[in-house]
Design a protein around this motif. Structure first.
Motif, mmCIF file in Angstrom:
data_model
loop_
_atom_site.group_PDB
_atom_site.id
_atom_site.type_symbol
_atom_site.label_atom_id
_atom_site.label_comp_id
_atom_site.label_asym_id
_atom_site.label_seq_id
_atom_site.Cartn_x
_atom_site.Cartn_y
_atom_site.Cartn_z
ATOM 1 N N LEU A 127 43.251 96.894 48.717
ATOM 2 C CA LEU A 127 42.635 95.560 48.753
ATOM 3 C C LEU A 127 43.672 94.441 48.723
ATOM 4 C CD1 LEU A 127 39.791 96.135 46.107
ATOM 5 C CD2 LEU A 127 39.566 96.265 48.593
ATOM 6 N N ASP A 128 43.372 93.345 49.410
ATOM 7 C CA ASP A 128 44.199 92.133 49.324
ATOM 8 C C ASP A 128 44.117 91.568 47.910
ATOM 9 O OD1 ASP A 128 45.000 92.062 51.965
ATOM 10 O OD2 ASP A 128 44.387 89.970 52.277
ATOM 11 N N VAL A 129 45.233 91.005 47.440
ATOM 12 C CA VAL A 129 45.259 90.460 46.078
ATOM 13 C C VAL A 129 44.817 88.996 46.017
ATOM 14 C CG1 VAL A 129 47.664 89.606 46.074
ATOM 15 C CG2 VAL A 129 46.641 90.447 43.958
ATOM 16 N N ASP A 130 44.908 88.281 47.141
ATOM 17 C CA ASP A 130 44.583 86.837 47.125
ATOM 18 C C ASP A 130 43.073 86.661 47.205
ATOM 19 O OD1 ASP A 130 44.665 87.916 49.707
ATOM 20 O OD2 ASP A 130 45.007 85.962 50.633
ATOM 21 N N SER A 131 42.382 87.270 46.252
ATOM 22 C CA SER A 131 40.929 87.356 46.329
ATOM 23 C C SER A 131 40.322 87.454 44.945
ATOM 24 C CB SER A 131 40.506 88.615 47.094
ATOM 25 O OG SER A 131 41.544 89.204 47.780
ATOM 26 N N SER A 182 35.933 87.815 47.826
ATOM 27 C CA SER A 182 36.240 86.722 48.744
ATOM 28 C C SER A 182 37.700 86.311 48.622
ATOM 29 C CB SER A 182 35.329 85.541 48.415
ATOM 30 O OG SER A 182 35.576 84.474 49.285
ATOM 31 N N GLN A 183 38.270 85.951 49.767
ATOM 32 C CA GLN A 183 39.651 85.483 49.790
ATOM 33 C C GLN A 183 39.682 84.060 49.212
ATOM 34 O OE1 GLN A 183 42.502 87.008 52.110
ATOM 35 N NE2 GLN A 183 41.401 88.666 51.114
ATOM 36 N N VAL A 184 40.540 83.828 48.241
ATOM 37 C CA VAL A 184 40.615 82.486 47.663
ATOM 38 C C VAL A 184 41.344 81.560 48.638
ATOM 39 C CG1 VAL A 184 40.561 83.342 45.282
ATOM 40 C CG2 VAL A 184 42.763 82.932 46.399
ATOM 41 N N ILE A 185 41.162 80.253 48.418
ATOM 42 C CA ILE A 185 41.848 79.292 49.285
ATOM 43 C C ILE A 185 43.293 79.229 48.826
ATOM 44 C CG2 ILE A 185 41.963 76.845 49.926
ATOM 45 C CD1 ILE A 185 38.840 76.839 49.466
ATOM 46 N N LYS A 186 44.213 79.438 49.746
ATOM 47 C CA LYS A 186 45.624 79.382 49.338
ATOM 48 C C LYS A 186 46.398 78.438 50.243
ATOM 49 C CE LYS A 186 47.162 83.655 51.735
ATOM 50 N NZ LYS A 186 45.996 84.244 52.378
ATOM 51 N N ASN A 187 47.428 77.865 49.662
ATOM 52 C CA ASN A 187 48.326 77.015 50.416
ATOM 53 C C ASN A 187 49.417 77.933 50.973
ATOM 54 O OD1 ASN A 187 50.364 75.373 51.270
ATOM 55 N ND2 ASN A 187 50.313 74.031 49.471
HETATM 56 MN MN MN Z 1 44.648 87.874 52.072
#
Ligand code: MN
Ligand code: UD2
Length: 336
Positions: A192-196, A323-328
Protein backbone atom coordinates in the motif's frame (compact mmCIF):
# COMPACT_ATOMS: atom_id res chain seq x y z
CA UNK A 1 28.14 -27.12 -49.90
CA UNK A 2 24.30 -27.10 -49.85
CA UNK A 3 24.55 -28.63 -46.42
CA UNK A 4 26.78 -25.74 -45.25
CA UNK A 5 24.40 -23.13 -46.71
CA UNK A 6 21.46 -24.94 -45.10
CA UNK A 7 23.31 -24.96 -41.76
CA UNK A 8 24.00 -21.23 -41.94
CA UNK A 9 20.39 -20.43 -42.89
CA UNK A 10 19.07 -22.65 -40.09
CA UNK A 11 21.29 -21.11 -37.38
CA UNK A 12 20.32 -17.64 -38.65
CA UNK A 13 16.68 -18.58 -38.32
CA UNK A 14 17.15 -19.98 -34.81
CA UNK A 15 18.97 -16.78 -33.81
CA UNK A 16 16.19 -14.62 -35.25
CA UNK A 17 13.45 -16.54 -33.47
CA UNK A 18 15.43 -16.44 -30.23
CA UNK A 19 16.14 -12.70 -30.31
CA UNK A 20 12.63 -11.78 -31.38
CA UNK A 21 11.02 -13.75 -28.57
CA UNK A 22 13.51 -13.33 -25.72
CA UNK A 23 12.75 -9.63 -25.26
CA UNK A 24 9.03 -9.91 -25.45
CA UNK A 25 6.78 -9.56 -22.46
CA UNK A 26 6.18 -12.96 -20.90
CA UNK A 27 3.30 -14.45 -22.84
CA UNK A 28 0.73 -16.45 -20.94
CA UNK A 29 1.77 -20.07 -20.55
CA UNK A 30 -0.99 -22.11 -22.08
CA UNK A 31 0.49 -25.41 -23.17
CA UNK A 32 3.41 -26.39 -20.96
CA UNK A 33 3.64 -29.91 -19.59
CA UNK A 34 3.08 -29.32 -15.91
CA UNK A 35 2.70 -31.26 -12.68
CA UNK A 36 -0.81 -31.91 -11.35
CA UNK A 37 -0.40 -29.44 -8.49
CA UNK A 38 0.91 -26.71 -10.80
CA UNK A 39 -1.87 -27.46 -13.24
CA UNK A 40 -4.53 -27.05 -10.56
CA UNK A 41 -2.88 -23.81 -9.59
CA UNK A 42 -2.68 -22.54 -13.13
CA UNK A 43 -6.35 -23.40 -13.69
CA UNK A 44 -7.10 -20.68 -11.17
CA UNK A 45 -5.16 -18.15 -13.21
CA UNK A 46 -7.26 -16.00 -15.47
CA UNK A 47 -4.92 -15.32 -18.34
CA UNK A 48 -6.21 -13.64 -21.45
CA UNK A 49 -4.43 -13.45 -24.81
CA UNK A 50 -2.91 -10.38 -26.39
CA UNK A 51 -4.88 -8.40 -28.95
CA UNK A 52 -8.32 -9.73 -28.03
CA UNK A 53 -11.10 -7.41 -29.07
CA UNK A 54 -14.01 -6.87 -26.64
CA UNK A 55 -16.04 -4.03 -25.19
CA UNK A 56 -14.53 -2.00 -22.36
CA UNK A 57 -16.18 -2.96 -19.07
CA UNK A 58 -17.62 -0.26 -16.87
CA UNK A 59 -18.05 -0.07 -13.10
CA UNK A 60 -21.03 2.26 -13.21
CA UNK A 61 -24.00 1.43 -15.45
CA UNK A 62 -25.75 4.12 -17.56
CA UNK A 63 -28.50 4.42 -14.90
CA UNK A 64 -25.84 5.29 -12.30
CA UNK A 65 -25.86 1.90 -10.50
CA UNK A 66 -22.56 0.36 -9.55
CA UNK A 67 -21.53 -2.82 -11.36
CA UNK A 68 -20.41 -5.46 -8.84
CA UNK A 69 -18.76 -7.88 -11.27
CA UNK A 70 -16.07 -7.76 -13.96
CA UNK A 71 -16.74 -9.46 -17.32
CA UNK A 72 -14.49 -12.38 -16.32
CA UNK A 73 -16.78 -12.86 -13.31
CA UNK A 74 -14.52 -11.44 -10.66
CA UNK A 75 -16.36 -9.53 -7.94
CA UNK A 76 -15.91 -5.77 -7.70
CA UNK A 77 -16.18 -4.93 -4.00
CA UNK A 78 -18.60 -2.08 -3.28
CA UNK A 79 -20.54 -1.17 -0.17
CA UNK A 80 -23.62 -3.42 -0.11
CA UNK A 81 -22.02 -6.37 -1.93
CA UNK A 82 -20.92 -8.15 1.28
CA UNK A 83 -22.17 -8.70 4.81
CA UNK A 84 -19.38 -7.75 7.24
CA UNK A 85 -20.70 -9.96 10.06
CA UNK A 86 -20.97 -13.01 7.82
CA UNK A 87 -17.67 -12.56 5.99
CA UNK A 88 -15.76 -11.81 9.22
CA UNK A 89 -17.04 -14.97 10.88
CA UNK A 90 -16.10 -17.10 7.87
CA UNK A 91 -12.54 -15.78 7.79
CA UNK A 92 -12.22 -15.88 11.61
CA UNK A 93 -12.04 -19.65 11.40
CA UNK A 94 -9.09 -19.54 9.05
CA UNK A 95 -6.36 -18.23 11.38
CA UNK A 96 -4.83 -16.06 8.65
CA UNK A 97 -2.04 -13.47 8.68
CA UNK A 98 -2.14 -10.48 6.37
CA UNK A 99 1.29 -8.99 5.65
CA UNK A 100 1.22 -5.34 4.66
CA UNK A 101 4.19 -3.62 3.10
CA UNK A 102 4.52 0.13 3.19
CA UNK A 103 7.40 2.28 1.98
CA UNK A 104 8.32 5.52 3.68
CA UNK A 105 11.57 6.91 2.34
CA UNK A 106 12.87 10.45 2.64
CA UNK A 107 10.16 12.87 3.70
CA UNK A 108 7.41 10.31 3.29
CA UNK A 109 8.03 9.14 6.88
CA UNK A 110 5.73 12.07 7.83
CA UNK A 111 2.78 10.09 6.45
CA UNK A 112 3.37 7.03 8.64
CA UNK A 113 1.63 8.29 11.77
CA UNK A 114 -1.75 8.97 10.15
CA UNK A 115 -1.44 5.91 7.93
CA UNK A 116 -0.80 3.56 10.86
CA UNK A 117 -3.19 5.20 13.33
CA UNK A 118 -6.04 5.19 10.85
CA UNK A 119 -5.19 1.61 9.82
CA UNK A 120 -5.46 0.54 13.44
CA UNK A 121 -9.03 1.90 13.49
CA UNK A 122 -10.13 0.38 10.17
CA UNK A 123 -7.74 -2.11 8.59
CA UNK A 124 -8.40 -5.81 9.29
CA UNK A 125 -9.59 -5.05 12.80
CA UNK A 126 -9.59 -8.30 14.80
CA UNK A 127 -7.38 -10.13 12.28
CA UNK A 128 -3.64 -10.80 12.40
CA UNK A 129 -1.74 -8.07 10.51
CA UNK A 130 2.01 -7.71 10.15
CA UNK A 131 3.19 -4.35 8.80
CA UNK A 132 6.61 -4.26 7.14
CA UNK A 133 7.76 -0.64 6.97
CA UNK A 134 10.62 0.00 4.54
CA UNK A 135 12.48 3.21 5.32
CA UNK A 136 15.84 4.94 5.05
CA UNK A 137 15.10 6.81 8.32
CA UNK A 138 14.19 4.18 10.93
CA UNK A 139 14.53 6.85 13.66
CA UNK A 140 11.53 8.66 12.13
CA UNK A 141 9.14 5.73 12.34
CA UNK A 142 6.55 6.86 14.90
CA UNK A 143 5.64 4.70 17.88
CA UNK A 144 2.00 3.92 17.18
CA UNK A 145 0.10 1.77 19.61
CA UNK A 146 -0.94 -1.37 17.79
CA UNK A 147 -3.80 -3.65 18.68
CA UNK A 148 -3.05 -7.06 20.12
CA UNK A 149 -2.95 -9.00 16.87
CA UNK A 150 -1.07 -6.37 14.89
CA UNK A 151 2.74 -6.27 14.60
CA UNK A 152 5.23 -4.03 12.89
CA UNK A 153 8.74 -4.64 11.57
CA UNK A 154 10.98 -1.81 10.37
CA UNK A 155 13.26 -2.68 7.47
CA UNK A 156 16.07 -0.25 6.72
CA UNK A 157 16.92 0.36 3.07
CA UNK A 158 19.29 2.81 1.34
CA UNK A 159 18.04 6.29 0.39
CA UNK A 160 17.27 7.27 -3.17
CA UNK A 161 17.45 10.60 -4.97
CA UNK A 162 14.55 10.10 -7.38
CA UNK A 163 10.96 9.48 -6.26
CA UNK A 164 10.49 7.45 -9.43
CA UNK A 165 13.23 5.02 -8.28
CA UNK A 166 11.67 4.75 -4.82
CA UNK A 167 8.26 3.99 -6.26
CA UNK A 168 9.43 1.44 -8.82
CA UNK A 169 11.97 -0.26 -6.54
CA UNK A 170 9.01 -1.35 -4.42
CA UNK A 171 8.48 -4.28 -6.80
CA UNK A 172 12.01 -5.67 -6.32
CA UNK A 173 11.83 -5.20 -2.54
CA UNK A 174 8.43 -6.82 -2.33
CA UNK A 175 9.68 -9.76 -4.39
CA UNK A 176 12.69 -10.26 -2.11
CA UNK A 177 10.69 -9.82 1.13
CA UNK A 178 8.21 -12.46 -0.02
CA UNK A 179 11.07 -14.86 -0.77
CA UNK A 180 12.96 -14.21 2.46
CA UNK A 181 10.03 -14.03 4.90
CA UNK A 182 6.45 -13.83 3.71
CA UNK A 183 6.23 -17.33 2.23
CA UNK A 184 6.66 -18.47 5.86
CA UNK A 185 5.09 -15.60 7.77
CA UNK A 186 1.84 -14.72 5.97
CA UNK A 187 -1.10 -15.99 3.94
CA UNK A 188 -2.01 -12.79 2.13
CA UNK A 189 -0.06 -9.63 1.40
CA UNK A 190 -1.05 -6.08 0.52
CA UNK A 191 1.40 -3.47 -0.74
CA UNK A 192 0.00 0.00 0.00
CA UNK A 193 0.98 3.63 -0.60
CA UNK A 194 1.90 5.44 2.62
CA UNK A 195 0.62 8.92 1.63
CA UNK A 196 -2.87 7.83 2.56
CA UNK A 197 -5.39 7.42 5.34
CA UNK A 198 -8.12 4.94 6.17
CA UNK A 199 -11.56 6.45 6.75
CA UNK A 200 -13.69 3.32 6.66
CA UNK A 201 -13.63 -0.45 7.00
CA UNK A 202 -11.04 -2.34 4.95
CA UNK A 203 -11.48 -5.97 5.94
CA UNK A 204 -11.55 -9.57 4.78
CA UNK A 205 -13.92 -8.68 1.93
CA UNK A 206 -10.75 -7.51 0.13
CA UNK A 207 -9.04 -10.89 0.31
CA UNK A 208 -8.62 -12.96 -2.82
CA UNK A 209 -6.06 -14.77 -4.93
CA UNK A 210 -5.05 -11.64 -6.86
CA UNK A 211 -6.48 -8.24 -6.00
CA UNK A 212 -6.25 -4.85 -7.74
CA UNK A 213 -7.92 -1.50 -7.03
CA UNK A 214 -9.64 0.61 -9.66
CA UNK A 215 -8.03 4.06 -9.77
CA UNK A 216 -10.50 6.78 -8.72
CA UNK A 217 -9.35 9.14 -11.45
CA UNK A 218 -10.23 6.95 -14.44
CA UNK A 219 -13.22 4.76 -13.69
CA UNK A 220 -15.36 6.60 -16.18
CA UNK A 221 -12.67 7.20 -18.80
CA UNK A 222 -12.61 5.55 -22.25
CA UNK A 223 -9.76 3.03 -22.34
CA UNK A 224 -7.89 4.82 -25.13
CA UNK A 225 -7.47 7.75 -22.76
CA UNK A 226 -6.09 5.67 -19.89
CA UNK A 227 -2.57 6.82 -18.95
CA UNK A 228 -1.17 3.38 -19.89
CA UNK A 229 2.34 3.28 -21.36
CA UNK A 230 1.86 3.82 -25.12
CA UNK A 231 5.39 3.43 -26.48
CA UNK A 232 5.86 -0.05 -27.96
CA UNK A 233 9.54 0.05 -26.90
CA UNK A 234 8.47 -0.33 -23.27
CA UNK A 235 7.52 -3.68 -21.78
CA UNK A 236 4.54 -1.90 -20.21
CA UNK A 237 3.07 -0.99 -23.62
CA UNK A 238 -0.68 -1.47 -24.04
CA UNK A 239 -2.34 -0.75 -27.42
CA UNK A 240 -5.16 1.83 -27.45
CA UNK A 241 -7.87 -0.74 -28.27
CA UNK A 242 -7.10 -2.87 -25.19
CA UNK A 243 -7.71 -2.42 -21.48
CA UNK A 244 -10.32 -3.19 -18.82
CA UNK A 245 -9.78 -0.68 -16.03
CA UNK A 246 -7.00 1.63 -14.96
CA UNK A 247 -5.58 0.16 -11.75
CA UNK A 248 -3.83 2.25 -9.10
CA UNK A 249 -0.26 1.37 -8.20
CA UNK A 250 -1.10 2.19 -4.60
CA UNK A 251 -2.75 -1.20 -3.96
CA UNK A 252 -1.54 -4.69 -4.87
CA UNK A 253 -2.87 -7.64 -2.94
CA UNK A 254 -3.56 -11.33 -2.85
CA UNK A 255 -2.13 -14.66 -1.80
CA UNK A 256 1.58 -14.42 -1.09
CA UNK A 257 2.40 -16.68 -4.05
CA UNK A 258 0.32 -14.67 -6.53
CA UNK A 259 1.64 -11.30 -5.36
CA UNK A 260 5.14 -12.75 -5.69
CA UNK A 261 4.40 -13.51 -9.33
CA UNK A 262 3.21 -9.90 -9.89
CA UNK A 263 6.25 -8.39 -8.18
CA UNK A 264 8.72 -10.70 -9.91
CA UNK A 265 7.24 -10.19 -13.38
CA UNK A 266 6.98 -6.41 -13.00
CA UNK A 267 10.54 -6.25 -11.64
CA UNK A 268 11.78 -8.25 -14.64
CA UNK A 269 9.94 -5.96 -17.06
CA UNK A 270 11.27 -2.87 -15.24
CA UNK A 271 14.81 -4.29 -15.57
CA UNK A 272 14.37 -4.79 -19.31
CA UNK A 273 13.07 -1.23 -19.69
CA UNK A 274 15.96 0.11 -17.57
CA UNK A 275 18.49 -1.71 -19.77
CA UNK A 276 16.98 0.18 -22.71
CA UNK A 277 16.90 3.47 -20.75
CA UNK A 278 13.14 3.68 -20.96
CA UNK A 279 10.91 4.49 -17.98
CA UNK A 280 7.21 3.79 -18.33
CA UNK A 281 4.78 6.73 -18.03
CA UNK A 282 3.77 5.84 -14.48
CA UNK A 283 6.71 3.65 -13.46
CA UNK A 284 5.65 0.40 -11.78
CA UNK A 285 1.97 1.37 -12.01
CA UNK A 286 2.24 1.06 -15.81
CA UNK A 287 3.77 -2.40 -15.51
CA UNK A 288 1.12 -3.42 -12.99
CA UNK A 289 -1.59 -2.37 -15.44
CA UNK A 290 0.00 -4.49 -18.13
CA UNK A 291 0.20 -7.45 -15.77
CA UNK A 292 -3.45 -7.15 -14.71
CA UNK A 293 -4.65 -6.79 -18.30
CA UNK A 294 -3.30 -10.22 -19.28
CA UNK A 295 -3.50 -11.86 -15.82
CA UNK A 296 -6.92 -10.81 -14.60
CA UNK A 297 -7.31 -10.11 -10.89
CA UNK A 298 -9.66 -12.55 -9.15
CA UNK A 299 -11.14 -9.68 -7.13
CA UNK A 300 -11.34 -5.95 -7.79
CA UNK A 301 -11.63 -3.22 -5.23
CA UNK A 302 -13.93 -0.37 -6.22
CA UNK A 303 -12.69 3.24 -5.89
CA UNK A 304 -14.08 3.15 -2.32
CA UNK A 305 -10.80 1.41 -1.56
CA UNK A 306 -8.60 3.89 -3.41
CA UNK A 307 -9.77 7.46 -3.31
CA UNK A 308 -8.03 10.84 -3.38
CA UNK A 309 -8.86 13.46 -0.73
CA UNK A 310 -8.96 16.26 -3.31
CA UNK A 311 -11.67 14.54 -5.36
CA UNK A 312 -15.24 15.71 -4.77
CA UNK A 313 -17.61 12.99 -3.55
CA UNK A 314 -19.69 11.23 -6.19
CA UNK A 315 -23.02 9.40 -6.00
CA UNK A 316 -21.68 5.93 -6.66
CA UNK A 317 -18.98 6.02 -3.99
CA UNK A 318 -20.99 5.80 -0.76
CA UNK A 319 -18.07 5.21 1.58
CA UNK A 320 -14.48 6.31 1.25
CA UNK A 321 -12.32 3.70 2.93
CA UNK A 322 -8.72 4.48 1.93
CA UNK A 323 -7.69 7.73 0.34
CA UNK A 324 -4.56 9.49 -0.83
CA UNK A 325 -4.00 12.59 1.28
CA UNK A 326 -3.34 15.95 -0.36
CA UNK A 327 0.40 16.45 -0.56
CA UNK A 328 2.65 19.21 -1.72
CA UNK A 329 4.73 17.29 -4.24
CA UNK A 330 7.55 19.86 -4.24
CA UNK A 331 7.83 19.66 -0.45
CA UNK A 332 7.76 15.88 0.02
CA UNK A 333 9.58 14.43 -2.99
CA UNK A 334 13.36 14.37 -3.34
CA UNK A 335 13.14 15.58 -6.97
CA UNK A 336 10.59 16.94 -9.44
MN1 MN B 1 0.65 7.92 -3.33
C1 UD2 C 1 -3.00 6.50 -6.10
C2 UD2 C 1 -1.96 5.73 -6.84
O1 UD2 C 1 -2.27 4.70 -7.41
N1 UD2 C 1 -0.71 6.25 -6.79
C3 UD2 C 1 0.37 5.81 -7.65
C4 UD2 C 1 0.89 7.00 -8.45
O2 UD2 C 1 1.28 8.22 -7.84
P1 UD2 C 1 1.49 8.86 -6.37
O3 UD2 C 1 1.52 10.33 -6.49
O4 UD2 C 1 0.51 8.29 -5.41
O5 UD2 C 1 2.98 8.36 -5.96
P2 UD2 C 1 3.68 8.56 -4.55
O6 UD2 C 1 4.43 9.86 -4.52
O7 UD2 C 1 2.72 8.34 -3.46
O8 UD2 C 1 4.76 7.38 -4.57
C5 UD2 C 1 4.36 6.03 -4.35
C6 UD2 C 1 4.87 5.52 -2.99
O9 UD2 C 1 6.31 5.42 -3.02
C7 UD2 C 1 6.82 5.72 -1.72
N2 UD2 C 1 7.67 6.94 -1.77
C8 UD2 C 1 7.66 7.78 -2.85
C9 UD2 C 1 8.49 8.89 -2.90
C10 UD2 C 1 9.32 9.19 -1.80
O10 UD2 C 1 10.09 10.17 -1.78
N3 UD2 C 1 9.31 8.34 -0.73
C11 UD2 C 1 8.50 7.24 -0.68
O11 UD2 C 1 8.51 6.50 0.31
C12 UD2 C 1 5.61 5.93 -0.80
O12 UD2 C 1 5.23 4.70 -0.24
C13 UD2 C 1 4.55 6.40 -1.79
O13 UD2 C 1 3.25 6.24 -1.26
O14 UD2 C 1 1.96 6.57 -9.28
C14 UD2 C 1 3.07 6.02 -8.62
C15 UD2 C 1 4.09 5.62 -9.67
O15 UD2 C 1 4.56 6.70 -10.34
C16 UD2 C 1 2.67 4.82 -7.78
O16 UD2 C 1 2.30 3.73 -8.61
C17 UD2 C 1 1.53 5.22 -6.86
O17 UD2 C 1 1.11 4.07 -6.15
Amino acid sequence: MTLVVFGIVLSGLIYLVYTSTSHRYKQPRFCHKIKKEDQENSLLHLQSPYGLSYKQPSVVSPDGKVVPVAPWLAPVVWEGTFDPTLIDSIYKQQNITIATTVFALGKYTQFLKDFLESAEQNYFVGFRVHYYVFTDHPENVPAVKLSEEHNLTVLTVPSSNRWQDISLSRMARLEKLIESRLFNEADYVFSLDVDSKFYGRWGVETLGRLVGAIHPGYYQTPREQFPYERRPESQAFIPSAEGDYYYGGAVIGGLVKDVHEVAKTCREQLDIDASKSIEAAWQEESHLNKYFLYNKPSKLLSPEYLWQDFKPHTNEVKIIRYSQVIKNYAAVRPNK
